[in-house]
Design a protein around this motif. Structure first.
Motif, PDB file in Angstrom:
ATOM      1  N   ASP A 157       9.493 -13.362 -31.418  1.00 17.96           N
ATOM      2  CA  ASP A 157       9.268 -12.255 -30.311  1.00 17.96           C
ATOM      3  C   ASP A 157       7.961 -12.819 -29.589  1.00 17.96           C
ATOM      4  N   ARG A 158       7.651 -13.969 -29.459  1.00 17.34           N
ATOM      5  CA  ARG A 158       6.437 -14.419 -28.845  1.00 17.34           C
ATOM      6  C   ARG A 158       6.159 -13.999 -27.258  1.00 17.34           C
ATOM      7  N   GLN A 159       7.641 -14.093 -26.607  1.00 15.93           N
ATOM      8  CA  GLN A 159       7.446 -13.843 -25.264  1.00 15.93           C
ATOM      9  C   GLN A 159       7.054 -12.285 -24.902  1.00 15.93           C
ATOM     10  N   HIS A 160       7.613 -11.561 -25.926  1.00 16.91           N
ATOM     11  CA  HIS A 160       7.059 -10.023 -25.761  1.00 16.91           C
ATOM     12  C   HIS A 160       5.801  -9.825 -26.067  1.00 16.91           C
ATOM     13  N   SER A 161       5.350 -10.597 -27.012  1.00 16.08           N
ATOM     14  CA  SER A 161       3.874 -10.277 -27.589  1.00 16.08           C
ATOM     15  C   SER A 161       2.929 -10.841 -26.449  1.00 16.08           C
ATOM     16  N   PHE A 162       3.071 -11.954 -25.490  1.00 14.67           N
ATOM     17  CA  PHE A 162       2.430 -12.309 -24.470  1.00 14.67           C
ATOM     18  C   PHE A 162       2.623 -11.292 -23.090  1.00 14.67           C
ATOM     19  N   ARG A 163       3.640 -10.886 -23.183  1.00 12.71           N
ATOM     20  CA  ARG A 163       3.899  -9.967 -22.040  1.00 12.71           C
ATOM     21  C   ARG A 163       3.171  -8.343 -22.593  1.00 12.71           C
ATOM     22  N   ALA A 164       3.070  -8.023 -23.506  1.00 11.81           N
ATOM     23  CA  ALA A 164       2.274  -6.861 -24.068  1.00 11.81           C
ATOM     24  C   ALA A 164       0.829  -7.286 -23.947  1.00 11.81           C
ATOM     25  N   TYR A 165       0.299  -8.288 -24.121  1.00 13.86           N
ATOM     26  CA  TYR A 165      -0.911  -8.616 -24.247  1.00 13.86           C
ATOM     27  C   TYR A 165      -1.301  -8.588 -22.575  1.00 13.86           C
ATOM     28  N   ASP A 166      -0.586  -9.312 -21.605  1.00 14.45           N
ATOM     29  CA  ASP A 166      -0.681  -8.866 -20.199  1.00 14.45           C
ATOM     30  C   ASP A 166      -0.930  -7.545 -19.838  1.00 14.45           C
ATOM     31  N   THR A 167      -0.044  -6.840 -20.350  1.00 11.84           N
ATOM     32  CA  THR A 167      -0.154  -5.246 -19.907  1.00 11.84           C
ATOM     33  C   THR A 167      -1.387  -4.536 -20.329  1.00 11.84           C
ATOM     34  N   TYR A 168      -1.747  -5.058 -21.753  1.00 16.39           N
ATOM     35  CA  TYR A 168      -3.023  -4.375 -22.148  1.00 16.39           C
ATOM     36  C   TYR A 168      -4.301  -4.703 -21.239  1.00 16.39           C
ATOM     37  N   ALA A 169      -4.226  -6.030 -20.983  1.00 20.42           N
ATOM     38  CA  ALA A 169      -5.412  -6.504 -20.530  1.00 20.42           C
ATOM     39  C   ALA A 169      -5.566  -5.889 -18.889  1.00 20.42           C
ATOM     40  N   THR A 170      -4.327  -5.796 -18.156  1.00 17.65           N
ATOM     41  CA  THR A 170      -4.197  -5.069 -17.046  1.00 17.65           C
ATOM     42  C   THR A 170      -4.700  -3.875 -17.053  1.00 17.65           C
ATOM     43  N   GLY A 171      -4.239  -3.086 -17.866  1.00 23.43           N
ATOM     44  CA  GLY A 171      -4.759  -1.560 -18.197  1.00 23.43           C
ATOM     45  C   GLY A 171      -6.189  -1.506 -18.415  1.00 23.43           C
ATOM     46  N   LEU A 172      -6.504  -2.371 -19.453  1.00 24.83           N
ATOM     47  CA  LEU A 172      -8.217  -2.129 -19.768  1.00 24.83           C
ATOM     48  C   LEU A 172      -8.955  -2.617 -18.641  1.00 24.83           C
ATOM     49  N   ARG A 173      -8.585  -3.625 -17.859  1.00 27.85           N
ATOM     50  CA  ARG A 173      -9.357  -3.836 -16.689  1.00 27.85           C
ATOM     51  C   ARG A 173      -9.388  -2.723 -15.568  1.00 27.85           C
ATOM     52  N   ALA A 174      -8.310  -2.309 -15.393  1.00 22.84           N
ATOM     53  CA  ALA A 174      -8.286  -0.980 -14.364  1.00 22.84           C
ATOM     54  C   ALA A 174      -9.202   0.047 -14.984  1.00 22.84           C
ATOM     55  N   ARG A 175      -9.113   0.524 -16.160  1.00 23.01           N
ATOM     56  CA  ARG A 175      -9.701   1.414 -16.630  1.00 23.01           C
ATOM     57  C   ARG A 175     -11.367   1.259 -16.839  1.00 23.01           C
ATOM     58  N   THR A 176     -11.810  -0.114 -16.949  1.00 28.66           N
ATOM     59  CA  THR A 176     -13.284  -0.385 -17.286  1.00 28.66           C
ATOM     60  C   THR A 176     -13.867  -0.711 -15.996  1.00 28.66           C
ATOM     61  N   PHE A 177     -13.220  -1.100 -14.988  1.00 29.60           N
ATOM     62  CA  PHE A 177     -14.005  -1.734 -13.692  1.00 29.60           C
ATOM     63  C   PHE A 177     -12.897  -1.359 -12.558  1.00 29.60           C
ATOM     64  N   PRO A 178     -12.752   0.082 -12.390  1.00 26.78           N
ATOM     65  CA  PRO A 178     -11.956   0.456 -11.040  1.00 26.78           C
ATOM     66  C   PRO A 178     -12.810   0.214  -9.958  1.00 26.78           C
ATOM     67  N   ASP A 179     -11.950  -0.428  -9.124  1.00 30.86           N
ATOM     68  CA  ASP A 179     -12.466  -0.557  -7.571  1.00 30.86           C
ATOM     69  C   ASP A 179     -13.917  -1.461  -7.646  1.00 30.86           C
ATOM     70  N   LEU A 180     -13.947  -2.490  -8.556  1.00 28.70           N
ATOM     71  CA  LEU A 180     -15.085  -3.311  -8.565  1.00 28.70           C
ATOM     72  C   LEU A 180     -14.561  -4.752  -7.846  1.00 28.70           C
TER      73      LEU A 180
END
Length: 332
Positions: free
Chosen positions: A125-148
């Motif tokens: 299920d590596r494709q799902h794992s990579f997609r899950a990581y991309d979703t996590y990274a996008t959410g983390l970026r939005a929460r940590t650096f909003p409008d930066l």
């Protein structure tokens, strides 16, 4: 143990035995670095590694010694005995169960094949794992650096290799990219030197925290004067100070204002200054007993508590090696 291993391999394989000997030396060095640089539960893994190395060494050594030098049999058993004692003491200190009960649990079939099952699940299920990581990274970026909206190269202090950098930034780490790993003045100086060079990152994302209950200002302490004079604070996010390289770096000079001698469990007063940060160096000298303990096991941890004039207290573990380099004791 290395000496005994060298005797055995040279007796059996001559120079061809150097390769397994070097492998054993590497295992012992790794166990020391992993378990005894930090004062925490990593010691359990290190003593288990020592026990594993002693078990690997025993059959090979036994065959050679039994045939030609039986008087060395006690010496062959000694590494296994010492490693077992160390592992038992480590489990007693950091784990609720003893060594042998934990070994019995880990030797069950389910636990033995758990790493292989996890890896097979990832491959399926590596494709799902990579997609899950991309979703996590996008959410983390939005929460940590909003409008930066910044561009260029960036470095993160003190350590956040899991941090998803804002879009437009390229990671340009310092030589020792985890501040807690710069635990000698030489390593700390390497990081400070990069800030003075043209390899310095355009932006710094700075946070103040550390690991193992350390005194936070000690991590990358030699870099602090460079960060304060070569970078400007441009914004503040929920967690990080966002700093940008200054067009005209400011100059600084460390001027001695006092020196004192103190003993353990004894307080000393930091000279009062109103026109700048106060930086200190602490040279801790061990007794003969302390040197013996540090040589055969590891030094006893040292803690420092800073009391402010407002009555607040800040405590943490003091790294004696980096304490000889300057670190900040008060910013205002």
């Amino acid at each position: 143990m290395c000496g005994l291993a060298g005797y055995v391999v040279c007796k059996r394989h001559r120079l061809f035995g150097l390769l397994p000997l070097l492998g054993l030396v590497f295992i012992l060095f790794t166990a020391f670095k992993y378990g005894y640089v930090r004062h925490d539960g990593h010691e359990v893994a290190a003593t288990n590694l020592l026990l594993f190395a002693a078990l690997l060494w025993l059959p090979a050594a036994w065959c050679v010694v039994w045939q030609s030098s039986r008087w060395l049999i006690p010496a062959v058993l000694l590494p296994l005995i010492l490693a077992t004692v160390l592992a038992t003491l480590s489990f007693k200190r950091y784990a609720s169960d003893g060594l042998f009960s934990l070994l019995a649990q880990q030797l069950r079939g389910q636990n033995l094949f758990a790493p292989a099952n996890f890896f097979l699940g990832f491959l399926e299920d590596r494709q799902h794992s990579f997609r899950a990581y991309d979703t996590y990274a996008t959410g983390l970026r939005a929460r940590t650096f909003p409008d930066l909206d910044i561009h260029g190269t960036a470095d993160v202090y003190p350590l956040s290799q899991t941090l998803a950098l804002p879009l437009g930034l390229t990671c340009q780490p310092r030589p020792i990219f985890q501040s807690y790993s710069a635990y000698t003045p030489k390593l700390a100086q390497m990081n400070a030197a990069q800030l003075r060079s043209d390899r310095a990152a355009d932006h710094i994302l700075f946070d103040l925290w550390t690991i193992d209950g350390r005194l936070a200002p000690q991590d990358d302490s030699l870099s602090w004067p460079e960060l304060l004079t070569r970078y400007d604070i441009t914004s503040v996010t929920d967690r990080y100070l966002v700093m940008k390289k200054s067009v005209t770096p400011r100059q600084y000079k460390l001027t001695p204002v006092g020196e004192t001698v103190a003993r353990f469990d004894e307080g000393f007063e930091i000279p009062s200054m109103s026109d700048g940060p106060i930086w200190v160096t602490i040279d801790i000298r061990r007794t003969l007993y302390g040197n013996i303990i540090a040589m055969v096991y590891r030094p006893t941890p040292v803690f420092l508590t800073v009391f402010t004039r407002s009555g607040r207290a800040y405590a943490g573990r003091l790294l004696t090696a980096t304490a000889r380099a300057v670190f900040c004791s008060r910013l205002s």
